[in-house]
Design a protein around this motif. Structure first.
Motif, PDB file in Angstrom:
ATOM      1  N   CYS A 198      37.497  47.457  36.792  1.00 55.40           N
ATOM      2  CA  CYS A 198      37.019  48.752  37.338  1.00 55.40           C
ATOM      3  C   CYS A 198      37.206  48.773  38.836  1.00 55.40           C
ATOM      4  O   CYS A 198      37.704  49.914  39.489  1.00 55.40           O
ATOM      5  CB  CYS A 198      35.350  48.917  37.000  1.00 55.40           C
ATOM      6  SG  CYS A 198      35.142  49.154  35.456  1.00 55.40           S
ATOM      7  N   LEU A 199      36.919  47.689  39.592  1.00 54.71           N
ATOM      8  CA  LEU A 199      37.067  47.618  41.035  1.00 54.71           C
ATOM      9  C   LEU A 199      38.573  47.812  41.362  1.00 54.71           C
ATOM     10  O   LEU A 199      38.769  48.585  42.292  1.00 54.71           O
ATOM     11  CB  LEU A 199      36.447  46.222  41.420  1.00 54.71           C
ATOM     12  CG  LEU A 199      35.185  46.056  41.273  1.00 54.71           C
ATOM     13  CD1 LEU A 199      34.751  44.560  41.935  1.00 54.71           C
ATOM     14  CD2 LEU A 199      34.528  47.129  42.394  1.00 54.71           C
ATOM     15  N   SER A 200      39.469  47.245  40.565  1.00 57.62           N
ATOM     16  CA  SER A 200      40.707  47.528  41.036  1.00 57.62           C
ATOM     17  C   SER A 200      41.441  48.963  40.796  1.00 57.62           C
ATOM     18  O   SER A 200      42.319  49.329  41.387  1.00 57.62           O
ATOM     19  CB  SER A 200      41.697  46.473  40.008  1.00 57.62           C
ATOM     20  OG  SER A 200      41.913  46.999  38.546  1.00 57.62           O
ATOM     21  N   SER A 201      40.550  49.660  40.247  1.00 50.96           N
ATOM     22  CA  SER A 201      41.071  50.975  39.780  1.00 50.96           C
ATOM     23  C   SER A 201      40.397  52.092  40.542  1.00 50.96           C
ATOM     24  O   SER A 201      40.423  53.288  40.762  1.00 50.96           O
ATOM     25  CB  SER A 201      40.772  51.460  38.395  1.00 50.96           C
ATOM     26  OG  SER A 201      41.413  50.626  37.516  1.00 50.96           O
ATOM     27  N   ALA A 249      45.622  46.583  36.980  1.00 50.82           N
ATOM     28  CA  ALA A 249      44.444  46.471  36.093  1.00 50.82           C
ATOM     29  C   ALA A 249      44.446  45.656  34.705  1.00 50.82           C
ATOM     30  O   ALA A 249      43.850  44.888  34.377  1.00 50.82           O
ATOM     31  CB  ALA A 249      43.562  47.642  35.832  1.00 50.82           C
ATOM     32  N   GLN A 250      45.467  46.029  33.941  1.00 48.12           N
ATOM     33  CA  GLN A 250      46.062  45.351  32.781  1.00 48.12           C
ATOM     34  C   GLN A 250      46.430  43.944  33.023  1.00 48.12           C
ATOM     35  O   GLN A 250      46.026  42.830  32.240  1.00 48.12           O
ATOM     36  CB  GLN A 250      47.092  46.143  32.279  1.00 48.12           C
ATOM     37  CG  GLN A 250      46.704  47.385  31.586  1.00 48.12           C
ATOM     38  CD  GLN A 250      48.016  48.267  31.294  1.00 48.12           C
ATOM     39  OE1 GLN A 250      48.365  49.137  31.807  1.00 48.12           O
ATOM     40  NE2 GLN A 250      48.590  47.920  30.138  1.00 48.12           N
ATOM     41  N   VAL A 251      47.219  43.502  34.081  1.00 46.52           N
ATOM     42  CA  VAL A 251      47.348  42.047  34.640  1.00 46.52           C
ATOM     43  C   VAL A 251      46.177  41.473  34.691  1.00 46.52           C
ATOM     44  O   VAL A 251      45.969  40.289  34.297  1.00 46.52           O
ATOM     45  CB  VAL A 251      48.283  42.338  35.866  1.00 46.52           C
ATOM     46  CG1 VAL A 251      48.696  40.918  36.261  1.00 46.52           C
ATOM     47  CG2 VAL A 251      49.661  42.734  35.570  1.00 46.52           C
ATOM     48  N   ILE A 252      45.493  42.014  35.351  1.00 47.54           N
ATOM     49  CA  ILE A 252      43.896  41.373  35.674  1.00 47.54           C
ATOM     50  C   ILE A 252      43.134  41.159  34.350  1.00 47.54           C
ATOM     51  O   ILE A 252      42.685  40.041  34.079  1.00 47.54           O
ATOM     52  CB  ILE A 252      43.188  42.221  36.588  1.00 47.54           C
ATOM     53  CG1 ILE A 252      43.578  42.362  37.866  1.00 47.54           C
ATOM     54  CG2 ILE A 252      41.371  41.577  36.370  1.00 47.54           C
ATOM     55  CD1 ILE A 252      42.574  43.384  38.640  1.00 47.54           C
ATOM     56  N   LEU A 253      43.182  42.118  33.337  1.00 50.74           N
ATOM     57  CA  LEU A 253      42.631  41.744  32.043  1.00 50.74           C
ATOM     58  C   LEU A 253      43.139  40.641  31.359  1.00 50.74           C
ATOM     59  O   LEU A 253      42.653  39.527  30.866  1.00 50.74           O
ATOM     60  CB  LEU A 253      42.952  42.917  31.184  1.00 50.74           C
ATOM     61  CG  LEU A 253      42.295  42.887  29.749  1.00 50.74           C
ATOM     62  CD1 LEU A 253      40.978  42.422  29.623  1.00 50.74           C
ATOM     63  CD2 LEU A 253      42.636  44.297  28.822  1.00 50.74           C
ATOM     64  N   PHE A 254      44.513  40.662  31.344  1.00 47.08           N
ATOM     65  CA  PHE A 254      45.173  39.683  30.379  1.00 47.08           C
ATOM     66  C   PHE A 254      45.365  38.334  31.007  1.00 47.08           C
ATOM     67  O   PHE A 254      45.356  37.328  30.386  1.00 47.08           O
ATOM     68  CB  PHE A 254      46.748  40.092  30.018  1.00 47.08           C
ATOM     69  CG  PHE A 254      46.669  41.444  29.026  1.00 47.08           C
ATOM     70  CD1 PHE A 254      45.806  41.360  27.728  1.00 47.08           C
ATOM     71  CD2 PHE A 254      47.361  42.655  29.397  1.00 47.08           C
ATOM     72  CE1 PHE A 254      46.062  42.623  26.746  1.00 47.08           C
ATOM     73  CE2 PHE A 254      47.487  43.608  28.567  1.00 47.08           C
ATOM     74  CZ  PHE A 254      46.591  43.600  27.464  1.00 47.08           C
TER      75      PHE A 254
END
Length: 226
Positions: A67-70, A45-50
């Motif tokens: 949210c979906l990734s988690s 999820a952090q990779v998706i964010l950055f």
């Protein structure tokens, strides 16, 4: 905390080195990178964010994607919280405890918590989880400042440690026929699923098919013994 720092916390922490370097490349400050580890506590999820922020993706879209990734943590949470739930616990504590659920905490919790006195489980769980998160935060900061400093083979080896650790821990914690069969089917069906459904849905397909077969076989075996 001692048990976590013996190995598990280091494994998950090393996997966060890459998140720190990604945050650096995306133009975020080091504090934001570390805060993402504490608040999101999920490297994908952090990779998706950055990565999404670096690509110019709108923040509301990124929030939904994170949210979906988690969602994958929901089944883990449903099997973890009953192990640490005690009479009198409020919903607030259970929501707080749910934040700690991650692959490392789930694998180690399923293996260690059943052998601990029920009254001691919440304290053990939080001690283990805090050790993992704090070390991961430090690793995120280290990765932020070591960006591009690690040789590619070393970086690849560090990333490879995580799936190897999870696999060994899952095999070591398998206690029933269904557990062992699920692991065997997961390993055996993974290449086929990649060819049939592609790399976007292969893990989902393997989990559904292999897990269902293992559950049915395990349930029938328990009925025969009964």
């Amino acid at each position: 905390m001692r048990d976590a720092l013996a190995l598990p916390a280091w494994v998950v922490g090393l996997s966060l080195l890459g998140v720190g370097s990604l945050a650096h490349d995306a133009g975020f400050p080091a504090g934001a990178a570390v805060l993402s580890t504490f608040l999101i506590w999920a490297a994908p999820a952090q990779v998706i964010l950055f990565a999404g922020a670096a690509a110019g993706t709108a923040l509301p879209v990124l929030a939904v994607a994170v949210c979906l990734s988690s969602i994958r943590f929901l089944p883990m949470t449903m099997t973890m919280l009953p192990l640490i739930r005690r009479p009198g616990q409020g919903l607030g504590f259970q929501a707080f405890a749910a934040h700690y659920v991650a692959m490392t905490l789930w694998v180690e919790g399923q293996r260690r918590l059943p052998g601990i006195d029920p009254e001691d489980r919440p304290a053990y769980y939080l001690g283990f989880g805090n050790a993992c998160i704090l070390l991961s935060g430090a690793a995120t900061a280290l990765g932020y400042h070591l960006v591009s400093a690690l040789p590619l083979p070393l970086a690849a080896a560090i990333l490879f440690m995580t799936p190897i650790f999870f696999t060994i821990a899952l095999v070591g914690g398998a206690r029933t026929l269904a557990d062992g069969l699920a692991l065997a089917l997961g390993a055996g069906l993974a290449p086929l699923a990649t060819l049939v459904v592609g790399r976007d849905f292969d893990l989902l397909a393997v989990g559904l098919v292999g897990g269902t077969i293992a559950y049915i076989v395990g349930r029938r075996a328990r009925r025969r013994r009964a």
